[in-house]
Design an enzyme around this catalytic site. Structure first.
Site, PDB file in Angstrom:
ATOM      1  N   GLU A   1      77.249 -70.451  17.753  1.00  0.00           N
ATOM      2  CA  GLU A   1      77.421 -70.352  16.294  1.00  0.00           C
ATOM      3  C   GLU A   1      76.563 -69.221  15.730  1.00  0.00           C
ATOM      4  OE1 GLU A   1      76.811 -74.142  14.326  1.00  0.00           O
ATOM      5  OE2 GLU A   1      77.744 -75.252  15.958  1.00  0.00           O
TER       6      GLU A   1
ATOM      7  N   ASP B   1      74.726 -66.513  13.866  1.00  0.00           N
ATOM      8  CA  ASP B   1      74.703 -65.734  12.617  1.00  0.00           C
ATOM      9  C   ASP B   1      73.247 -65.389  12.342  1.00  0.00           C
ATOM     10  OD1 ASP B   1      73.969 -68.319  11.681  1.00  0.00           O
ATOM     11  OD2 ASP B   1      75.742 -68.530  10.422  1.00  0.00           O
TER      12      ASP B   1
ATOM     13  N   HIS C   1      71.814 -69.895  15.018  1.00  0.00           N
ATOM     14  CA  HIS C   1      71.586 -69.613  13.593  1.00  0.00           C
ATOM     15  C   HIS C   1      70.128 -69.186  13.463  1.00  0.00           C
ATOM     16  CE1 HIS C   1      75.364 -71.508  12.516  1.00  0.00           C
ATOM     17  NE2 HIS C   1      75.016 -72.605  13.159  1.00  0.00           N
TER      18      HIS C   1
ATOM     19  N   ASN D   1      75.303 -79.296  22.130  1.00  0.00           N
ATOM     20  CA  ASN D   1      75.182 -78.128  21.237  1.00  0.00           C
ATOM     21  C   ASN D   1      74.083 -78.390  20.211  1.00  0.00           C
ATOM     22  OD1 ASN D   1      76.502 -75.587  20.398  1.00  0.00           O
ATOM     23  ND2 ASN D   1      77.082 -76.689  18.540  1.00  0.00           N
TER      24      ASN D   1
ATOM     25  N   GLU E   1      73.656 -81.595  17.839  1.00  0.00           N
ATOM     26  CA  GLU E   1      72.408 -81.775  17.070  1.00  0.00           C
ATOM     27  C   GLU E   1      71.826 -83.192  17.147  1.00  0.00           C
ATOM     28  OE1 GLU E   1      73.258 -80.445  13.085  1.00  0.00           O
ATOM     29  OE2 GLU E   1      73.624 -78.390  13.707  1.00  0.00           O
TER      30      GLU E   1
END
Ligand code: XIL
Length: 339
Positions: free
Chosen positions: A249, A251, A219, A183, A142
């Site tokens: 990741e 979701d 996400h 990432n 990030e």
């Protein structure tokens, strides 16, 4: 023969793990070391359904390095030990991030040289400790803001943007076999953030900085999730960089009021399947990690109170429609049939 054409497809046999193995895919899950210690059903489900794990928090800076001269590897080691016992791969997460750093970093730093030394020591110590156990690392997490500027952080402030390439170089020196990822979230669809990340990685690649993969965190909520075309365009764009691509990741969040509604669960399932299908369509796509096991264990409701139920299993560890949708996508993938 004709009869067969009119039959519904047979139910898919096999776990996510076995289907992923056949499709040559790392099917991962973020694991919580406390649950791993305390919940046998959690352990059993992970070993059955996944062939890769990421430490959800246990390998972050504040957890591994809480004091200047203290490293606490026990919780991370629990995860790598579990993985080894079950023949599961480990993604390391994350060496350099703007969040979840211990307060002592800012207190202890006396000069940019000192900060550089401290970051180098952290990256080298951690990557060396997990050498041979973590097959991949999120080296920089990030580093870009939503508007495309480099994100303000203790690292950018003290070291300038060179901290990014330095982190990759140190990690590579410490563990030459690990696959090193940049990432980030919010890059699954075209826009200023994606452009900035693309430019950042292109620049690193053009100067032979050891970066091997792009992790799309994945996400997203059901209302603003990118559509199929945007995801395809994105993956095709990053594939041109010669990187390994993964969702790291994933979701997919439902409105809190909709968490049990069949229509919402179906929509979530379709989105999961779409991400998987678009990933599998790229030869360089080799990992799909979900950010947690069961809905009640997810980070989402605590951080985003209007959203929830983003995972593949419900509070009783029962499989949700999204679980089946991912199995169908893996089963139908041409990668599987080609084998
Ligand atoms: C989250 C964890 O899931 C939580 O347990 C923790 O409190 C905060 O961090 N992007 C990342 C992950 O790279 O490390 C974050 O994980 C979620 C967003």
């Amino acid at each position: 023969m004709l009869n067969r054409l009119f039959h519904k497809p047979a139910p898919v046999e096999g776990t996510l793990r076995s289907l992923a193995d056949s499709a040559n895919l790392q099917m991962g899950v973020a694991v919580d070391d406390r649950l791993l210690r305390g919940d046998p059903r959690y352990r059993e489900l992970i070993a059955r359904e996944f062939n890769m794990v990421t430490a959800e928090d246990a390998m972050k800076f504040e957890r591994l390095h809480p004091e200047p001269d203290v490293y606490t590897f026990e919780d991370g080691d629990l995860i790598t030990g579990f993985a080894q016992a079950h023949g599961v791969a480990v993604r390391g997460h994350a060496l350099v991030w703007h969040r979840m750093n211990p307060a002592w970093i800012e207190d202890a730093v006396t000069s940019p040289e000192h900060l550089l030394k401290l970051l180098r020591e952290h990256v080298v110590t951690v990557a060396t400790h997990y050498r041979g156990r973590a097959c991949a690392w999120d080296v920089v997490n990030e580093a870009v803001s939503d508007d495309g500027a480099l994100r303000e952080s203790v690292w950018l402030r003290g070291l300038g943007k060179e901290y990014i390439e330095k982190a990759f170089t140190w990690a590579h020196e410490a563990d030459p076999d690990a696959c090193l990822f940049y990432n980030d979230y919010g890059c699954e669809h075209p826009g200023p953030k994606q452009d900035a990340v693309f430019t950042l990685i292109s620049d690193l690649k053009s100067r032979d900085v050891p970066i091997h993969g792009m992790g799309f965190q994945g996400h997203m909520n059901v209302e603003s999730a990118p559509g199929r075309r945007k995801v395809t365009r994105t993956l095709e764009r990053f594939a041109t960089l010669g990187l390994r691509l993964q969702f790291t990741e994933a979701d997919i969040w439902l409105r809190s009021d909709d968490c049990l509604k069949p229509t919402a669960l179906k929509k979530q399932a379709r989105l999961y399947a779409m991400l998987m299908q678009q990933g599998l369509a790229q030869g360089c796509f080799d990992g799909f990690t979900v950010w947690g096991v069961a809905d009640h264990q997810s980070w989402v409701p605590a951080h985003f109170p209007s959203w929830g139920a983003p995972l593949l299993f419900d509070e009783d560890y029962a499989e949700k429609p999204a679980y089946d949708a991912l199995r169908q996508a893996l089963h139908k993938s041409s990668r599987r049939m080609a084998r």
